[in-house]
Design a protein around this motif. Structure first.
Motif, PDB file in Angstrom:
ATOM      1  N   SER A  76       4.875  -0.623  -5.695  1.00  0.00           N
ATOM      2  CA  SER A  76       5.578  -1.134  -6.880  1.00  0.00           C
ATOM      3  C   SER A  76       6.816  -1.847  -6.386  1.00  0.00           C
ATOM      4  O   SER A  76       7.717  -1.205  -5.848  1.00  0.00           O
ATOM      5  N   GLY A  77       6.844  -3.147  -6.569  1.00  0.00           N
ATOM      6  CA  GLY A  77       7.995  -3.920  -6.107  1.00  0.00           C
ATOM      7  C   GLY A  77       8.192  -3.796  -4.603  1.00  0.00           C
ATOM      8  O   GLY A  77       9.304  -3.770  -4.114  1.00  0.00           O
ATOM      9  N   GLY A  78       7.079  -3.659  -3.864  1.00  0.00           N
ATOM     10  CA  GLY A  78       7.171  -3.582  -2.411  1.00  0.00           C
ATOM     11  C   GLY A  78       7.325  -2.168  -1.873  1.00  0.00           C
ATOM     12  O   GLY A  78       7.119  -1.917  -0.689  1.00  0.00           O
ATOM     13  N   LYS A  79       7.650  -1.225  -2.740  1.00  0.00           N
ATOM     14  CA  LYS A  79       7.839   0.161  -2.282  1.00  0.00           C
ATOM     15  C   LYS A  79       6.532   0.920  -2.471  1.00  0.00           C
ATOM     16  O   LYS A  79       5.952   0.917  -3.550  1.00  0.00           O
ATOM     17  N   THR A  80       6.087   1.593  -1.402  1.00  0.00           N
ATOM     18  CA  THR A  80       4.800   2.282  -1.455  1.00  0.00           C
ATOM     19  C   THR A  80       4.871   3.484  -2.376  1.00  0.00           C
ATOM     20  O   THR A  80       5.791   4.297  -2.286  1.00  0.00           O
ATOM     21  N   VAL A  81       3.900   3.592  -3.278  1.00  0.00           N
ATOM     22  CA  VAL A  81       3.886   4.744  -4.189  1.00  0.00           C
ATOM     23  C   VAL A  81       2.654   5.621  -3.977  1.00  0.00           C
ATOM     24  O   VAL A  81       2.630   6.778  -4.380  1.00  0.00           O
ATOM     25  N   ALA A  82       1.601   5.061  -3.337  1.00  0.00           N
ATOM     26  CA  ALA A  82       0.399   5.865  -3.119  1.00  0.00           C
ATOM     27  C   ALA A  82      -0.447   5.223  -2.026  1.00  0.00           C
ATOM     28  O   ALA A  82      -0.308   4.046  -1.719  1.00  0.00           O
ATOM     29  N   TYR A  83      -1.331   6.046  -1.436  1.00  0.00           N
ATOM     30  CA  TYR A  83      -2.309   5.522  -0.488  1.00  0.00           C
ATOM     31  C   TYR A  83      -3.694   5.737  -1.068  1.00  0.00           C
ATOM     32  O   TYR A  83      -3.965   6.773  -1.663  1.00  0.00           O
ATOM     33  N   ILE A  84      -4.563   4.753  -0.896  1.00  0.00           N
ATOM     34  CA  ILE A  84      -5.923   4.872  -1.419  1.00  0.00           C
ATOM     35  C   ILE A  84      -6.900   4.547  -0.294  1.00  0.00           C
ATOM     36  O   ILE A  84      -6.614   3.691   0.551  1.00  0.00           O
ATOM     37  N   ALA A  85      -8.048   5.231  -0.295  1.00  0.00           N
ATOM     38  CA  ALA A  85      -9.065   4.912   0.697  1.00  0.00           C
ATOM     39  C   ALA A  85     -10.446   4.901   0.061  1.00  0.00           C
ATOM     40  O   ALA A  85     -10.761   5.717  -0.796  1.00  0.00           O
TER      41      ALA A  85
END
Lengths: 204, 210
Positions: A76-85
């Motif tokens: 969000s706006g360049g800041k990582t909020v989650a990882y998905i695989a």
């Protein structure tokens, strides 16, 4: 002899004509199908991390069950909020394709089954959120052990669908292990005691 | 058997009533049970089967003088497999919601006895248009049978119809399971035979596979 040749040739003509019909249909329909599947995959990704406001792009590729798959860092706006695989598990009669998302503590946010060919009524129960799938939420890597009995700490297998349950558990675990390896430096909860692939039997 | 060719309407009606695949010929009962736990899936399966049967009968009829009787069964099977594959591919591209529900079952149409039976019994011995109408009639008969069983099973088993919840209780949950499915099918078959005997002067007898 001449009779056999006639019969065989007749069959060959039918088979070739049928092949042409199928080939033509495949040519016309597979682009449409490919585009639709891609779009559905993007939407499924968004659901895995709904709070991410930026469009989700692949951060890299990894291989599981002999197929290259992607993983993503949702921002969000360049800041990582989650990882998905993207991941998969080897089920009873199919590879179960899944998406797994982790929050910033590397605990599971959500698991979503995209595609499977497990037995209807038995193995396909792994899709049931209340019965099975929601168990994964909030768990960390070392908790991902399949138990054939009641458990709150680990993953409880579905009665009559152990192989499918194990497939999902292992697929999720492989994904979490990979994401932890890639992004886990400095996160305390990532240091699990090396989860194993056994199914524990609890005898009462 | 009359010596005049039956009219198109007679051929079509035969597939729906007189020789209904499920309730008279008792063919393809296993898939009929497997997909009818809900009205929606049953009906959609029926539509797919209807399409396949019309196309298979048309194809077999078109090349009936060309198929060598010695290898007619493999010929039928390959024609059926072709049309089922076409149905599967088209569905996967253009009817994705339906395909997600039904995808696993569509491929099974290849094994349906009713498709093979009509190819052998009708399409191989009749012209193109009558064969297509027979396929349509039988397909429609199969569709209506599945829809009817689906209504019975979903309403009694879940208290819903087409996914829409109607009752707040589930009157007879066993209807969702295969045992309940066969039971429902038998009950409906008996009921329809009774109606046939009482109001239409029929013999109510099943004529079997051929």
């Amino acid at each position: 002899m001449k009779d056999m040749i006639k019969v065989t040739l007749g069959l060959v003509v039918i088979f070739v004509a049928a092949g042409l019909i199928m080939g033509l249909t495949y040519m016309k329909t597979s682009p449409v199908r490919f585009i639709a599947e891609k779009k559905e995959h993007e939407e499924a990704l968004k659901l895995m991390a709904p709070e991410a406001t930026d469009p989700i792009h692949a951060a890299g590729k990894w291989t599981v069950h002999k197929k290259e798959r992607e993983y993503y860092a949702a921002t969000s706006g360049g800041k990582t909020v989650a990882y998905i695989a993207d991941t998969a598990g080897k089920g009873y009669s199919s590879f179960i394709q899944m998406l797994v998302s982790l929050d910033m503590d590397l605990k599971i946010k959500d698991v979503n089954i995209l595609h499977h060919g497990e037995t209807p009524g038995l193995g396909d129960q792994v899709e049931d959120r209340k019965l099975f799938l929601d168990q994964f939420k909030g768990k960390a890597l070392q908790q991902l052990v399949l138990i054939k009995g009641e458990t709150k700490e680990n993953i409880q297998a579905i009665t009559g669908a152990t192989i499918s349950s194990r497939a999902v558990t292992n697929g999720v675990k492989d994904a979490v292990q990979m994401l932890v390896d890639k992004y886990g430096a400095g996160v305390k909860s990532a240091a699990g005691q090396g989860a194993t692939h056994e199914v524990k039997h609890e005898h009462k | 058997m009359s010596t005049n060719s039956p009219s198109y309407w007679t051929i079509f009606k035969n597939g729906v009533f007189g020789e209904n695949p499920v309730f008279r010929l008792a063919l393809s009962l296993c898939p009929a049970v497997a997909v009818t736990s809900g009205v929606k899936n049953g009906t959609l399966m029926g539509v797919a089967v209807l399409f396949v049967m019309v196309m298979v009968n048309a194809t077999v009829s078109l090349i009936r003088n060309f198929i060598n009787p010695k290898v007619r069964i493999p010929s039928y099977m390959f024609i059926i497999a072709t049309w089922v594959t076409v149905t599967d591919l088209v569905m996967a591209a253009y009817a994705r919601d339906v395909y997600k529900q039904m995808g696993l079952y569509i491929m099974l149409i290849v094994a349906f006895a009713i498709v093979l039976s009509r190819a052998e019994v009708f399409a191989m011995r009749n012209k193109l248009i009558p064969s297509m109408i027979d396929g349509a009639g039988m397909g429609m008969g199969f569709l209506l049978a599945l829809a009817l069983i689906g209504v019975f099973r979903e309403f009694l088993g879940k208290g819903a119809l087409w996914g829409v919840q109607i009752l707040s209780v589930k009157p007879l949950p066993i209807m969702i399971l295969p045992a309940g499915g066969f039971f429902a099918m038998g009950l409906i078959m008996g009921g329809l035979n009774w109606i046939d005997r009482k109001y239409f002067g029929g013999t109510g007898a099943s004529s079997g596979g051929h």
